[in-house]
Design an enzyme around this catalytic site. Structure first.
Site, PDB file in Angstrom:
ATOM      1  N   ASN A 169      -3.622   8.564   4.932  1.00  0.00           N
ATOM      2  CA  ASN A 169      -2.383   7.950   5.439  1.00  0.00           C
ATOM      3  C   ASN A 169      -2.252   7.937   6.959  1.00  0.00           C
ATOM      4  OD1 ASN A 169      -1.622   7.588   2.808  1.00  0.00           O
ATOM      5  ND2 ASN A 169      -0.362   9.441   2.704  1.00  0.00           N
ATOM      6  N   HIS A 173       0.477   4.472  -2.442  1.00  0.00           N
ATOM      7  CA  HIS A 173       0.264   5.835  -1.938  1.00  0.00           C
ATOM      8  C   HIS A 173       1.438   6.744  -2.283  1.00  0.00           C
ATOM      9  CE1 HIS A 173      -3.282   5.230   1.043  1.00  0.00           C
ATOM     10  NE2 HIS A 173      -3.371   4.419   0.013  1.00  0.00           N
ATOM     11  N   HIS A 204      -6.626  -5.804  -2.194  1.00  0.00           N
ATOM     12  CA  HIS A 204      -7.487  -5.870  -0.999  1.00  0.00           C
ATOM     13  C   HIS A 204      -7.813  -7.316  -0.615  1.00  0.00           C
ATOM     14  CE1 HIS A 204      -8.929  -1.409  -1.336  1.00  0.00           C
ATOM     15  NE2 HIS A 204      -7.655  -1.536  -1.022  1.00  0.00           N
ATOM     16  N   ARG A 239       0.830  -1.216   0.000  1.00  0.00           N
ATOM     17  CA  ARG A 239       0.000   0.000   0.000  1.00  0.00           C
ATOM     18  C   ARG A 239       0.867   1.270   0.000  1.00  0.00           C
ATOM     19  NH1 ARG A 239      -3.697   2.540   4.422  1.00  0.00           N
ATOM     20  NH2 ARG A 239      -5.269   3.583   3.140  1.00  0.00           N
TER      21      ARG A 239
END
Ligand code: HEM
Length: 355
Positions: free
Chosen positions: A132, A102, A232, A98
């Site tokens: 975040n 990001h 996910h 992740r």
């Protein structure tokens, strides 16, 4: 001071909900429980409103084996740090994948997501942005790998490349070695990071059009959006992002979530109830079975994307190859390279710019 104030207003807007966003140009639409997208409440970013896909990122300046001659141990040191971390806690591997997403979606893959001290002394960095804050994890693995690399070859390997290699290695270990992302090196590190720019990250309350638009704004296709959402199938999420849609889920899955969350928005639950720590194609079966957490997962059942969902669920090995390609492509977004002397460097410490 002005930046601090802006960040404070943003945070207040995030907590207070849509009404507080009136007139704001940044609203984290998609991270709020809006009944539906309402341009009067939240004006989305012009690049996202246009819904035009910019050309695929070229990745010009990157190459495979970039550190073979410059720092031969670099990739091995990252792999060792990730192997150790994932063995101790698979969730950190999810965090590392992740972190890469990001990083790349905001200012390109330039490790701006790691900064706490920047060129302009801005304190409200991406780490403080609503998507975040209190959520990203894995920073200590990046720091450990970087420290080992700096000891072996100082000033040679960028933090942006460490993040990319770490995401590759986490994907490899969590997929039981079925996913091996071809990962080039040569990214340089940025010197700026701003919390408000994290509004470029799609949010869990986004619909398909918004998801497609936010990926298109980075040069990625709708197919790539569906493929990357498959991440996910690992990791966790806070109850605040799923508690409002329990009635839309499979009843048994909803009941389990209700019990686990027990009314606490900050409790974490597994994203994939079937194989929570394995990076596999189970996510797509979960989408079909209505056993996913977010609106942004559930909407992949829509007519525009259901064909890819079904194919990813049913064809063994197909999603894994597509995930490798899409992750490689994501790693080319907005990169800074050796030619970019202005505002790019090889950081010594990943959380702060060089002096
Ligand atoms: C398509 C749009 C996406 C949305 C709306 C979205 C949203 C979210 C949210 C809300 C969380 C939970 C955060 C929390 O509760 O603190 C999450 C977790 C996660 N996301 Fe996404 N995400 C998206 C795409 C992606 C992509 C492209 C990747 C990677 C390729 C990814 C990887 C992950 C992982 C691995 C986790 C679990 C992290 C952990 O356990 O630490 N997501 N995402």
């Amino acid at each position: 001071m002005a930046t601090k104030l802006a960040a404070l207003i943003l945070l207040a807007a995030f907590i207070a909900g849509p009404a507080a966003c009136e007139g704001a140009s940044i609203c984290f639409n998609g991270w709020l429980r809006l009944p539906s997208y309402n341009p009067r409440l939240c004006r989305s970013r012009p690049d996202i409103q246009r819904r035009q896909r910019i050309p695929s990122p070229s990745g010009s300046g990157l190459s495979y084996g970039y550190y073979n001659s410059r720092c031969p141990s670099a990739e091995k040191l990252v792999t060792a740090a990730v192997r150790k971390a994932v063995a101790a806690n698979p969730g950190i591997g999810a965090g590392l994948i992740r972190l890469f997403f990001h990083d790349c979606f905001v200012r390109g893959c330039d490790a701006s997501v790691l900064l706490t001290a920047t060129d302009s002394n801005n304190m409200d960095t991406e780490r403080e942005g609503p998507p975040n804050k209190d959520s990203l994890r894995g920073f200590e693995v990046i720091d450990e790998a970087k420290a080992a690399i700096e000891a072996a070859c100082p000033g040679t390997v960028s933090c942006a490349d460490v993040v990319a290699f770490a995401a590759r290695d986490a994907s490899y270990f969590l997929s039981n070695r079925r996913i091996n992302i071809p990962t080039q090196g040569g990214r340089y590190d940025g010197r700026e990071s701003f919390a408000n720019e994290t509004d470029q990250l799609p949010g869990p309350f986004s619909n398909v059009t918004e998801l497609q638009a936010s990926f298109a704004a980075k040069g990625l296709t709708s197919d790539e959006m569906v493929v990357l959402s498959g991440a996910h199938t690992i990791g966790r999420a806070r109850c605040m992002f799923s508690s409002s849609r329990l009635s839309e889920m499979d009843p048994a899955f909803a009941a389990k979530l209700r019990a686990q969350c027990n009314g606490d928005d900050n409790t974490n639950v597994n994203q994939d109830d079937v194989t929570p720590d394995v990076l596999d194609r189970q996510y797509y079966q979960n989408v079909i079975d209505r056993k996913v957490l977010f609106t942004s997962d559930a909407v992949l059942n829509s007519t525009e994307t259901i064909a890819q969902v079904t194919e990813n669920a049913n064809r063994a090995g197909a999603w894994e190859r597509k995930f490798e390609r899409a992750m490689e492509n994501m790693g080319k977004i907005g990169i800074k390279t050796r030619g970019d002397q202005q505002g790019a460097e090889i950081r010594k410490v990943c959380s702060r710019v060089n002096n």
